[in-house]
Design an enzyme around this catalytic site. Structure first.
Site, mmCIF file in Angstrom:
data_model
loop_
_atom_site.group_PDB
_atom_site.id
_atom_site.type_symbol
_atom_site.label_atom_id
_atom_site.label_comp_id
_atom_site.label_asym_id
_atom_site.label_seq_id
_atom_site.Cartn_x
_atom_site.Cartn_y
_atom_site.Cartn_z
ATOM 1 N N ALA A 124 -8.328 -13.313 -3.702
ATOM 2 C CA ALA A 124 -7.729 -14.286 -2.787
ATOM 3 C C ALA A 124 -8.554 -15.564 -2.668
ATOM 4 O O ALA A 124 -8.002 -16.667 -2.646
ATOM 5 C CB ALA A 124 -7.522 -13.647 -1.420
ATOM 6 N N LYS A 183 0.120 -4.213 -1.712
ATOM 7 C CA LYS A 183 -0.240 -3.143 -2.640
ATOM 8 C C LYS A 183 -0.327 -1.849 -1.840
ATOM 9 O O LYS A 183 -0.963 -1.794 -0.810
ATOM 10 C CB LYS A 183 -1.566 -3.450 -3.316
ATOM 11 C CG LYS A 183 -1.455 -4.629 -4.268
ATOM 12 C CD LYS A 183 -2.798 -4.997 -4.855
ATOM 13 C CE LYS A 183 -2.673 -6.121 -5.838
ATOM 14 N NZ LYS A 183 -2.339 -7.413 -5.246
ATOM 15 N N PHE A 243 1.621 -0.705 8.089
ATOM 16 C CA PHE A 243 2.397 -1.333 9.154
ATOM 17 C C PHE A 243 3.778 -1.813 8.705
ATOM 18 O O PHE A 243 4.474 -2.485 9.467
ATOM 19 C CB PHE A 243 1.605 -2.501 9.749
ATOM 20 C CG PHE A 243 0.274 -2.087 10.306
ATOM 21 C CD1 PHE A 243 0.190 -1.307 11.450
ATOM 22 C CD2 PHE A 243 -0.894 -2.460 9.668
ATOM 23 C CE1 PHE A 243 -1.037 -0.922 11.954
ATOM 24 C CE2 PHE A 243 -2.131 -2.073 10.165
ATOM 25 C CZ PHE A 243 -2.205 -1.300 11.307
ATOM 26 N N LYS A 288 -3.377 -0.453 -10.440
ATOM 27 C CA LYS A 288 -4.499 -1.117 -11.124
ATOM 28 C C LYS A 288 -5.761 -1.057 -10.273
ATOM 29 O O LYS A 288 -6.870 -1.015 -10.802
ATOM 30 C CB LYS A 288 -4.165 -2.560 -11.486
ATOM 31 C CG LYS A 288 -4.141 -3.472 -10.295
ATOM 32 C CD LYS A 288 -4.245 -4.912 -10.681
ATOM 33 C CE LYS A 288 -4.098 -5.792 -9.481
ATOM 34 N NZ LYS A 288 -4.914 -5.466 -8.325
#
Length: 164
Positions: A69, A36, A13, A120
């Site tokens: 998070a 990411k 988006f 990663k």
């Protein structure tokens, strides 16, 4: 009227979000991406910081780290790296994000920070597959070593610099 734009939308988006912001942001606004991913087109790939910069006409920095998070939200130790071409932008973003439990360092190598943060996760998937297949820690270490080596190789080829 924002002086700082923080992007954390899903990568699909980014272009649409930028289109909605065009014409309503300050010309001297500073942007940072926490996203990411990358934009893929017929010519290869584009960093999302480049997409944001191109679409909005602002310099875009990046913040990446190997964090969960929920652990950041719980105040558990976390760390991340800011990639910013402009040192004054790096200083502003470091002041915004650095806390006692969320340590932030900065570098001028935006592509390396962004690609390491993105790729990663691919390496982590490989390590997870090795775990799931019970192939052992040596195999997992090999996946991680080769993944890091290939990430560096891609950065050096796609974004050559005197520091490589």
């Amino acid at each position: 009227d924002a002086d700082v734009l923080i992007f954390f939308t899903p990568h699909q988006f980014v272009t649409q979000t930028c289109a909605e912001l065009k014409g309503v942001i300050k010309p001297d606004a500073r942007a940072i991406s926490l996203i990411k991913g990358m934009e893929i087109d017929a010519n290869g790939f584009n960093l999302l910081t480049d997409v944001i910069g191109r679409e909005l006409g602002v310099e875009c920095s990046v913040l990446m780290g190997a964090n969960i998070a929920s652990e950041v939200a719980e105040g558990k130790f976390s760390e991340a790296t800011i990639g910013a071409v402009d040192d004054s932008h790096a200083d502003v973003f470091t002041q915004l994000f650095h806390t006692d439990t969320f340590h932030v360092t900065a570098t001028n190598d935006v592509p390396a920070v962004e690609l390491c943060g993105t790729l990663k996760n691919v390496v982590a998937l490989g390590a997870g597959f090795v775990d799931g297949l019970h192939l052992g820690n040596n195999s997992k270490a090999a996946i991680m070593r080769v993944g890091i080596k290939e990430t560096k190789r891609l950065i050096d080829r796609a974004f050559p610099s005197d520091d490589s």
